[in-house]
Design a protein around this motif. Structure first.
Motif, mmCIF file in Angstrom:
data_model
loop_
_atom_site.group_PDB
_atom_site.id
_atom_site.type_symbol
_atom_site.label_atom_id
_atom_site.label_comp_id
_atom_site.label_asym_id
_atom_site.label_seq_id
_atom_site.Cartn_x
_atom_site.Cartn_y
_atom_site.Cartn_z
ATOM 1 N N TRP A 58 20.128 -26.613 24.474
ATOM 2 C CA TRP A 58 18.952 -27.407 24.124
ATOM 3 C C TRP A 58 18.005 -26.673 23.174
ATOM 4 N N PRO A 59 17.719 -25.379 23.418
ATOM 5 C CA PRO A 59 16.860 -24.669 22.449
ATOM 6 C C PRO A 59 17.435 -24.671 21.033
ATOM 7 N N LEU A 60 18.749 -24.500 20.909
ATOM 8 C CA LEU A 60 19.366 -24.493 19.588
ATOM 9 C C LEU A 60 19.306 -25.874 18.940
ATOM 10 N N MET A 61 19.565 -26.924 19.724
ATOM 11 C CA MET A 61 19.549 -28.280 19.175
ATOM 12 C C MET A 61 18.134 -28.687 18.765
ATOM 13 N N ILE A 62 17.168 -28.413 19.643
ATOM 14 C CA ILE A 62 15.783 -28.757 19.324
ATOM 15 C C ILE A 62 15.301 -27.929 18.132
ATOM 16 N N GLY A 63 15.678 -26.666 18.110
ATOM 17 C CA GLY A 63 15.292 -25.800 16.997
ATOM 18 C C GLY A 63 15.828 -26.306 15.673
ATOM 19 N N ALA A 64 17.072 -26.822 15.697
ATOM 20 C CA ALA A 64 17.666 -27.350 14.465
ATOM 21 C C ALA A 64 16.877 -28.548 13.947
ATOM 22 N N VAL A 65 16.462 -29.435 14.858
ATOM 23 C CA VAL A 65 15.698 -30.619 14.448
ATOM 24 C C VAL A 65 14.330 -30.213 13.893
ATOM 25 N N VAL A 66 13.632 -29.324 14.620
ATOM 26 C CA VAL A 66 12.290 -28.898 14.190
ATOM 27 C C VAL A 66 12.352 -28.167 12.856
ATOM 28 N N LEU A 67 13.295 -27.236 12.739
ATOM 29 C CA LEU A 67 13.406 -26.465 11.499
ATOM 30 C C LEU A 67 13.699 -27.365 10.307
ATOM 31 N N SER A 68 14.625 -28.307 10.493
ATOM 32 C CA SER A 68 14.970 -29.215 9.407
ATOM 33 C C SER A 68 13.770 -30.083 9.022
ATOM 34 N N ALA A 69 13.036 -30.571 10.037
ATOM 35 C CA ALA A 69 11.870 -31.416 9.758
ATOM 36 C C ALA A 69 10.807 -30.643 8.988
ATOM 37 N N VAL A 70 10.566 -29.396 9.398
ATOM 38 C CA VAL A 70 9.550 -28.573 8.724
ATOM 39 C C VAL A 70 9.940 -28.292 7.277
ATOM 40 N N VAL A 71 11.202 -27.928 7.079
ATOM 41 C CA VAL A 71 11.675 -27.613 5.724
ATOM 42 C C VAL A 71 11.540 -28.827 4.806
ATOM 43 N N PHE A 72 11.987 -29.981 5.281
ATOM 44 C CA PHE A 72 11.913 -31.190 4.455
ATOM 45 C C PHE A 72 10.459 -31.605 4.215
ATOM 46 N N PHE A 73 9.608 -31.426 5.241
ATOM 47 C CA PHE A 73 8.186 -31.766 5.083
ATOM 48 C C PHE A 73 7.540 -30.895 4.007
ATOM 49 N N LEU A 74 7.820 -29.594 4.033
ATOM 50 C CA LEU A 74 7.256 -28.678 3.045
ATOM 51 C C LEU A 74 7.771 -28.990 1.646
ATOM 52 N N LEU A 75 9.045 -29.345 1.571
ATOM 53 C CA LEU A 75 9.596 -29.735 0.268
ATOM 54 C C LEU A 75 8.890 -30.976 -0.268
ATOM 55 N N GLY A 76 8.643 -31.916 0.645
ATOM 56 C CA GLY A 76 7.946 -33.130 0.240
ATOM 57 C C GLY A 76 6.547 -32.840 -0.268
ATOM 58 N N MET A 77 5.860 -31.884 0.382
ATOM 59 C CA MET A 77 4.517 -31.501 -0.062
ATOM 60 C C MET A 77 4.564 -30.839 -1.441
ATOM 61 N N LEU A 78 5.547 -30.001 -1.645
ATOM 62 C CA LEU A 78 5.686 -29.328 -2.942
ATOM 63 C C LEU A 78 5.971 -30.324 -4.067
ATOM 64 N N TRP A 79 6.625 -31.422 -3.727
ATOM 65 C CA TRP A 79 6.983 -32.419 -4.740
ATOM 66 C C TRP A 79 5.919 -33.511 -4.886
ATOM 67 N N GLY A 80 4.725 -33.228 -4.414
ATOM 68 C CA GLY A 80 3.632 -34.173 -4.637
ATOM 69 C C GLY A 80 3.392 -35.138 -3.495
ATOM 70 N N GLY A 81 3.491 -34.664 -2.264
ATOM 71 C CA GLY A 81 3.181 -35.513 -1.118
ATOM 72 C C GLY A 81 4.194 -36.588 -0.818
ATOM 73 N N GLN A 82 5.461 -36.252 -0.902
ATOM 74 C CA GLN A 82 6.527 -37.213 -0.597
ATOM 75 C C GLN A 82 6.740 -37.265 0.925
ATOM 76 N N TRP A 83 5.952 -38.103 1.625
ATOM 77 C CA TRP A 83 5.997 -38.148 3.090
ATOM 78 C C TRP A 83 7.336 -38.645 3.630
ATOM 79 N N TRP A 84 8.048 -39.395 2.846
ATOM 80 C CA TRP A 84 9.330 -39.922 3.323
ATOM 81 C C TRP A 84 10.343 -38.813 3.580
ATOM 82 N N MET A 85 10.059 -37.590 3.094
ATOM 83 C CA MET A 85 10.969 -36.467 3.329
ATOM 84 C C MET A 85 10.991 -36.042 4.797
ATOM 85 N N LEU A 86 9.893 -36.323 5.520
ATOM 86 C CA LEU A 86 9.833 -35.915 6.933
ATOM 87 C C LEU A 86 10.875 -36.624 7.792
#
Length: 251
Positions: free
Chosen positions: A44-72
């Motif tokens: 469970w820690p590995l599975m939850i960690g994978a979801v959280v890490l992926s969400a954070v990475v995509f969210f930050l990418l969306g912010m870098l690209w001008g607030g693309q919230w759909w990346m979350l």
């Protein structure tokens, strides 16, 4: 009109069957998840960690690209897919760990090969459940031994001589399921067996795979019934019963 109503009924039945199959598959996955959770505290820690890490990475990418919230949400979906891959691999690791060293484990593992391989179980065997399985694929022929190496070596040598008289210059490889490095024939852990087979070079065509398997099956018929290992790993202490059976072929 009757034909139209019959067609609608068939489609409805097909949809119902598909829904039922999906429900059963989800139920099986849930059961597997519960069983795995009991013996794998990191799942469970590995599975939850994978979801959280992926969400954070995509969210930050969306912010870098001008607030693309759909990346979350895209990141969450990607994380869920990664979590399912983690779950699948850890379940597989657990299953192979339990099967390791049990008679019939290699035969069971070879049964998991994808289409394109032809597997004949226990073309040679002893009453101690030492066995040689014959695998035909694009690489040529692989003789896979499971059991005690000192008893397998003469079995492999004998089977290789018999096969070589039929297949000509087609490559013949030898493997033993084990963990001794630098051994001859090469040894490979059960969990890496199928992966090792896929790493052999492609030496022959698909058409020749079928032709070779047909010729070798005919050879087996002439030389008598095969010894077949159990279809899955045997429990420790299981008794040997009626080893003489027709080899099981995977199409």
């Amino acid at each position: 009109m009757a034909k139209s109503e019959g067609g609608k009924a068939d489609k409805k039945a097909a949809r119902a069957a598909k829904r039922q199959a999906g429900k059963e598959q989800r139920g099986q996955m849930w059961q597997a998840l519960k069983i795995q959770t009991k013996q794998d505290k990191l799942l469970w820690p590995l599975m939850i960690g994978a979801v959280v890490l992926s969400a954070v990475v995509f969210f930050l990418l969306g912010m870098l690209w001008g607030g693309q919230w759909w990346m979350l949400p895209l990141g969450v979906l990607t994380g869920v897919m990664a979590a399912m891959i983690i779950f699948s691999r850890r379940v597989q690791k657990t299953v192979f760990a339990k099967a390791e060293g049990q008679p019939g484990a290699a035969a069971w593992a070879l049964d998991q090969l994808r289409s394109g391989w032809r597997v004949n179980q226990a073309v040679a065997a002893t009453t101690n459940f030492d066995a040689v399985h014959r695998v035909v694929g694009r690489c040529g022929i692989v003789l896979v031994g499971e059991g005690q190496p000192h008893r397998l070596k003469p079995l492999l040598t004998q089977e290789k001589k018999k096969v070589s008289r039929v297949v000509g210059d087609t490559p013949i490889y030898e493997l033993i399921v084990g963990d001794e490095e630098g051994a001859s024939p090469e040894q490979v852990p059960l969990s890496k067996l199928n992966r090792r087979l896929t790493r052999y070079p492609m030496n022959i065509t698909r058409q020749k795979v079928d032709a070779l398997d047909t010729r070798l099956s005919a050879l087996s018929t002439k030389t008598g019934a095969h010894n077949q290992m159990p279809k899955g790993p045997l429990p420790q202490g299981a008794k040997v019963r009626n080893m003489q059976r027709t080899a099981r072929r995977r199409g």
